[in-house]
Design a protein around this motif. Structure first.
Motif, short mmCIF file in Angstrom:
data_model
loop_
_atom_site.label_atom_id
_atom_site.label_comp_id
_atom_site.label_asym_id
_atom_site.label_seq_id
_atom_site.Cartn_x
_atom_site.Cartn_y
_atom_site.Cartn_z
N VAL A 62 43.91 35.64 18.50
CA VAL A 62 45.29 35.65 18.99
C VAL A 62 45.68 34.22 19.36
CG1 VAL A 62 46.81 36.46 20.82
CG2 VAL A 62 45.14 38.01 19.82
N PRO A 63 46.82 33.75 18.88
CA PRO A 63 47.22 32.36 19.18
C PRO A 63 47.27 32.10 20.68
CG PRO A 63 48.66 33.33 17.52
CD PRO A 63 47.82 34.44 18.04
N GLU A 64 46.70 30.97 21.09
CA GLU A 64 46.75 30.58 22.50
C GLU A 64 48.11 29.97 22.80
OE1 GLU A 64 43.55 28.28 23.92
OE2 GLU A 64 42.04 29.82 23.56
N GLN A 65 49.06 30.82 23.13
CA GLN A 65 50.43 30.38 23.37
C GLN A 65 50.54 29.86 24.80
OE1 GLN A 65 53.28 33.35 21.68
NE2 GLN A 65 51.42 34.49 21.19
N ARG A 66 50.12 28.63 24.98
CA ARG A 66 49.97 28.07 26.32
C ARG A 66 51.28 28.06 27.10
NH1 ARG A 66 50.21 23.11 29.02
NH2 ARG A 66 48.60 22.88 30.64
N LEU A 152 50.90 40.50 22.50
CA LEU A 152 52.32 40.61 22.85
C LEU A 152 52.67 39.90 24.16
CD1 LEU A 152 52.87 44.38 21.95
CD2 LEU A 152 53.54 42.37 20.60
N TYR A 153 51.69 39.73 25.04
CA TYR A 153 52.00 39.15 26.34
C TYR A 153 50.92 38.15 26.75
CZ TYR A 153 54.03 38.93 31.02
OH TYR A 153 54.65 38.52 32.17
N PRO A 154 50.93 36.97 26.15
CA PRO A 154 49.95 35.95 26.57
C PRO A 154 50.15 35.61 28.04
CG PRO A 154 51.70 34.96 25.25
CD PRO A 154 51.89 36.44 25.15
N LEU A 155 49.06 35.50 28.76
CA LEU A 155 49.15 35.27 30.20
C LEU A 155 48.02 34.36 30.66
CD1 LEU A 155 50.54 36.03 32.92
CD2 LEU A 155 48.80 37.83 33.13
N ALA A 156 48.39 33.29 31.35
CA ALA A 156 47.39 32.40 31.93
C ALA A 156 46.82 33.04 33.20
CB ALA A 156 48.01 31.05 32.27
N PRO A 157 45.52 32.95 33.40
CA PRO A 157 44.95 33.43 34.67
C PRO A 157 45.39 32.52 35.81
CG PRO A 157 43.28 32.30 33.39
CD PRO A 157 44.49 32.40 32.51
N PRO A 158 45.32 32.98 37.03
CA PRO A 158 45.76 32.14 38.17
C PRO A 158 45.10 30.77 38.21
CG PRO A 158 45.41 34.39 38.89
CD PRO A 158 44.94 34.33 37.48
N ARG A 159 43.82 30.68 37.86
CA ARG A 159 43.09 29.41 37.95
C ARG A 159 43.64 28.35 37.00
NH1 ARG A 159 39.87 29.11 33.62
NH2 ARG A 159 39.66 31.04 32.43
N LEU A 160 44.42 28.74 35.98
CA LEU A 160 44.98 27.79 35.03
C LEU A 160 46.46 27.51 35.26
CD1 LEU A 160 43.33 28.77 31.61
CD2 LEU A 160 42.68 26.96 33.21
N MET A 161 47.01 28.06 36.31
CA MET A 161 48.43 27.84 36.58
C MET A 161 48.68 26.37 36.95
SD MET A 161 49.57 31.22 38.74
CE MET A 161 51.24 30.58 38.95
N ASN A 162 49.87 25.91 36.66
CA ASN A 162 50.25 24.54 37.00
C ASN A 162 50.29 24.35 38.52
OD1 ASN A 162 50.64 23.69 34.31
ND2 ASN A 162 52.69 24.62 34.27
N TYR A 191 44.12 32.54 27.41
CA TYR A 191 45.39 33.12 27.83
C TYR A 191 45.48 34.60 27.48
CZ TYR A 191 46.18 28.16 28.27
OH TYR A 191 46.04 26.83 28.61
N ALA A 192 44.35 35.29 27.63
CA ALA A 192 44.29 36.74 27.39
C ALA A 192 43.89 37.44 28.68
CB ALA A 192 43.30 37.05 26.27
N ALA A 193 44.72 37.27 29.69
CA ALA A 193 44.41 37.84 31.01
C ALA A 193 45.02 39.21 31.22
CB ALA A 193 44.89 36.89 32.11
N MET A 194 46.02 39.57 30.43
CA MET A 194 46.71 40.85 30.60
C MET A 194 46.52 41.69 29.34
SD MET A 194 48.73 43.02 32.18
CE MET A 194 49.73 42.31 33.50
N PRO A 195 45.89 42.86 29.46
CA PRO A 195 45.35 43.52 30.66
C PRO A 195 43.94 43.06 30.96
CG PRO A 195 45.09 44.95 28.78
CD PRO A 195 45.81 43.73 28.26
N SER A 196 43.45 43.41 32.13
CA SER A 196 42.09 43.05 32.52
C SER A 196 41.12 44.12 32.04
CB SER A 196 41.98 42.93 34.05
OG SER A 196 40.61 42.87 34.44
N MET A 197 40.25 43.75 31.09
CA MET A 197 39.23 44.70 30.64
C MET A 197 38.07 44.78 31.62
SD MET A 197 39.94 46.61 28.09
CE MET A 197 41.41 46.83 29.09
#
Length: 287
Positions: A62-66, A152-162, A191-197
């Motif tokens: 899945v593309p890392e849509q940063r 469908l919903y790329p999501l950064a984990p909290p540790r990678l937030m700006n 950037y595959a944090a949602m959902p949490s497996m």
């Protein structure tokens, strides 16, 4: 009339169901496919290995849509604060201040996710063969639908937030095993944090243990496992707690898929595998 039992070569007993009772011929080919059957060890090992390989391949493809992932993380963080439930940063900083606790959580995050899931699969295979295939389908369907979330919903984990508001506990404490930090991060989609497996799988383990274990304290531990996992994924800044909600929804889809296929929730199926009872000698001539 009570069912008789037969013993397989591995010493397990199976319920022998008379052919007239099963009605297998009347159900046709689809009915035979949907009927629980005794799992084969070689097939299950191959299936799990190939499935996890395919899952990892697709997830990481899945593309890392940063940019989109960071925007989505900011939106979730703002929404949680608006709702008054944005507690992840406080938990992350509080737990990170206790070295032995956060280091233990880092190793928990990196190892139990796989160890517990495989352990429950082995337990089902050995002691609940009649429920194994249906319960395994729940896990596979849960994981499969999670791939849609990653795409469908790329999501950064909290540790990678700006802004550096969260602590990447694996990097800070130099623990090993996380595919999301250090040298291993290049092997995994960040950037595959949602959902949490971690939550999807731990809930699957916990509910399975609670539903099928016969020892009360083991059943309680089954429920505590996903609870502890939720604390770990938040404290290590690998997930928002809303990611856990996404994992639980995926698990709900998995149970719905299994019920649709088998006509029952997995835990309601017989523990032993139904097999046709041997016909009496001479029945073919008299038929």
């Amino acid at each position: 009339m009570s069912d008789s039992t037969v013993t397989d070569p591995e010493g397990r007993e199976e319920v022998a169901v008379p052919q007239a009772v099963t009605g297998e011929d009347r159900r046709g080919r689809l009915g035979r496919l949907r009927r629980p059957r005794r799992p084969r060890l070689w097939f299950e090992i191959l299936l799990i290995a190939v499935s996890y390989w395919a899952y990892s391949l697709v997830r990481n493809a899945v593309p890392e849509q940063r940019s989109a992932a960071l925007r989505n993380a900011d939106w979730i963080w703002s929404a949680e604060h608006a709702l008054g439930v944005g507690v992840e940063q406080s938990v992350n900083h509080a737990v990170n201040s206790v070295n032995w606790l956060i280091i233990g959580m880092n190793y928990y995050y990196a190892t139990l996710h796989f160890v517990m899931t495989l352990g429950v699969l082995v337990w089902l295979y050995r002691w609940h063969p009649g429920r194994y295939a249906a319960t395994r389908l729940v896990l596979f369907a849960t994981t499969g639908v999670a791939l849609l979330g990653y795409y469908l919903y790329p999501l950064a984990p909290p540790r990678l937030m700006n802004g550096g508001r969260f602590v990447d506990t694996v990097t800070v404490h130099h623990t090993w095993g996380s595919m999301a930090s250090g040298d291993l991060k290049h092997m995994s989609n960040q950037y595959a944090a949602m959902p949490s497996m971690h939550i999807g799988w731990s809930l699957w383990c916990g509910l399975t243990i609670f539903a099928l274990a016969s020892v009360p304290w083991v059943r309680v531990l089954g429920l505590l496992y996903p609870t502890a996992t939720l604390a770990v994924i938040v404290a290590t800044a690998n997930h928002f707690w809303l990611d856990a909600v996404g994992g639980a929804l995926c698990l709900g889809f998995g149970f719905a898929a299994a019920r649709a296929w088998y006509g029952s929730l997995p835990y309601a199926l017989p523990r032993l595998v139904a097999v046709p009872a041997p016909r009496p000698l001479g029945s073919a001539q008299s038929a």
